[in-house]
Design a protein around this motif. Structure first.
Motif: not given
Length: 428
Positions: A92-116
């Motif tokens: 019905d054309n009403q505007s809204l938004s959402c936000s939050g916190v995302l906490r993460f850490r590195v687990m697999e070096i090889k996959r992160l290396f490929q991502m880099i």
């Protein structure tokens, strides 16, 4: 001298060429807690150092002098990512938004290396850097927007407001997408929160409630004014009724008496109608009984008549049986025809006699014709027999026994014949 590779506090990983590591005699990197070092040679991971010192060469370490060597330094400590998705439009054309916190850490070096190497580019010094913001940009474009926008667009703002099940479904779906994407990049999601901001809908609801409250108060005020004037009217009506009470009582008494008389008249008519209906039903029942009695009498008469006919038929059958056993079928036929003729008139008997006479004459003519035909055929047969005998006699006088006789009819036939030419019997 320790090598400092972080340039920003939110930096997650950095790939540094060997030449950029400080030191002439020794090129080494000291790893801090929650840091890992990866030695990269020719684009592949050669060694992963969990802690301590990572040596990449130098004049005093000739055994470790290598070419085309890069060092990837990765921060494995938990990282908090503040994310926000604004300008989500509902059905019905009403505007809204959402936000939050995302906490993460590195687990697999090889996959992160490929991502880099997949999502970053090298700068002028040949270094590659991956920060938390780089991860957020990828998550925002590949996961958050693609999950929330289509789902929110199909719902009205009223369905989202206060609908815990819908919110939980959206949050769970977003969490699964985020978790799977982070695992694909070698990251582990530790915490995930989401907070909805319905924008102007809360103010609109507040204004609507205030407007409804004001309207209800105004309505109550109006009803109060109407009640006051209605009370005044009821007082006036009571005064008029008090003045007109004797006349009204007399009119009511007259009306009630007329009503009682009308009810008595209707009750009398009803009783008369019920009496007439009962008499009519009794008459109909009596008529039905008469019809049933008449039908039973006619049935009895028919049964008696049928019984007499059956007895007469049985007597006739016994008589015909006796005549047949005594004089034969011809006598029975004659008697039967005589009974039939007895029922006919003189004109019918005369016509029947003429028909019989014509049939007898036709039969006699046919018999005489057949006898003439048989006489002619018999004469022809005699002549053929005489002719055959003469021919056979002439043949036997000339050439011996060339004929024989049929054992069935005695006719003379040639000796080589297998069947008789007269009767068709097979010859031995």
């Amino acid at each position: 001298m320790a090598f400092k590779w972080k340039r920003q506090p939110d930096e997650l990983a950095r790939v540094v060429p060997k030449k950029n590591v400080d030191g002439f005699f020794r090129k080494s990197v000291i790893l801090s807690p929650n840091e890992k070092g990866v030695l990269i040679k020719e684009g592949e991971i050669e060694e992963v150092i969990e802690s301590g010192k990572l040596s990449v060469g130098g004049l005093l370490s000739p055994g470790t002098i290598r070419k085309d060597v890069d060092v990837a330094l990765i921060d494995t400590s938990p990282k908090d990512l503040q994310w926000k998705c604004s300008k989500l439009w509902t059905a019905d054309n009403q505007s809204l938004s959402c936000s939050g916190v995302l906490r993460f850490r590195v687990m697999e070096i090889k996959r992160l290396f490929q991502m880099i190497f997949a999502y970053t580019t090298s700068d002028k010094d040949g270094e590659r850097s991956l920060s938390v913001q780089d991860v957020y940009k990828r998550l925002e474009s590949e996961v958050i927007t693609l999950v929330l926008e289509p789902e929110v667009r199909t719902e009205n703002i009223e369905n989202i407001y206060g609908n815990r099940e819908l919110r939980m479904r959206l949050e769970n779906e977003l969490e699964m997408k985020l978790r799977s994407t982070l695992e694909m990049w070698g990251l582990e999601m530790l915490r995930y929160t989401i907070q909805w901001d319905l924008g102007s809908y809360g103010r609109v609801m507040e204004a609507t409630n205030q407007f409804q409250t004001e309207e209800e108060l105004a309505e109550l005020k109006t009803l109060g004014e109407e009640g006051k004037y209605e009370r005044f009217g009821r007082v006036d009506v009571a005064q008029v009724r008090a003045s007109q009470a004797p006349t009204a009582v007399r009119s009511e008494f007259v009306r009630e008496e007329r009503l009682k008389e009308e009810e008595a008249r209707l009750e009398l008519e009803r009783l008369r109608h019920e009496t007439d209906m009962k008499e009519a039903l009794d008459a109909i029942a009596l008529k039905d009984q008469l019809h049933i009695s008449k039908a039973k009498g006619m049935r009895a008469e028919l049964e008696v008549e049928q019984d007499m006919k059956d007895r007469e038929h049985y007597r006739d059958m016994d008589y015909i049986s006796a005549v047949t056993s005594t004089g034969g079928a011809d006598v029975a036929k004659t008697i039967s025809e005589g009974r039939e003729y007895a029922k006919l008139s003189s004109e019918q008997l005369e016509a029947l006699a003429k028909v019989k006479q014509s049939e007898v004459m036709a039969k006699e003519d046919k018999v005489s014709f057949m006898m003439d035909v048989e006489d002619r055929e018999r004469a022809d047969a005699y002549r053929r027999h005489e002719l055959d005998a003469g021919l056979m006699g002439a043949a036997s006088s000339k050439g011996g026994s060339a004929v024989k006789r049929c054992s069935g009819c005695g006719s003379t036939i040639p000796a080589e014949a297998s069947f008789c030419s007269q009767c068709g019997k097979k010859l031995e």
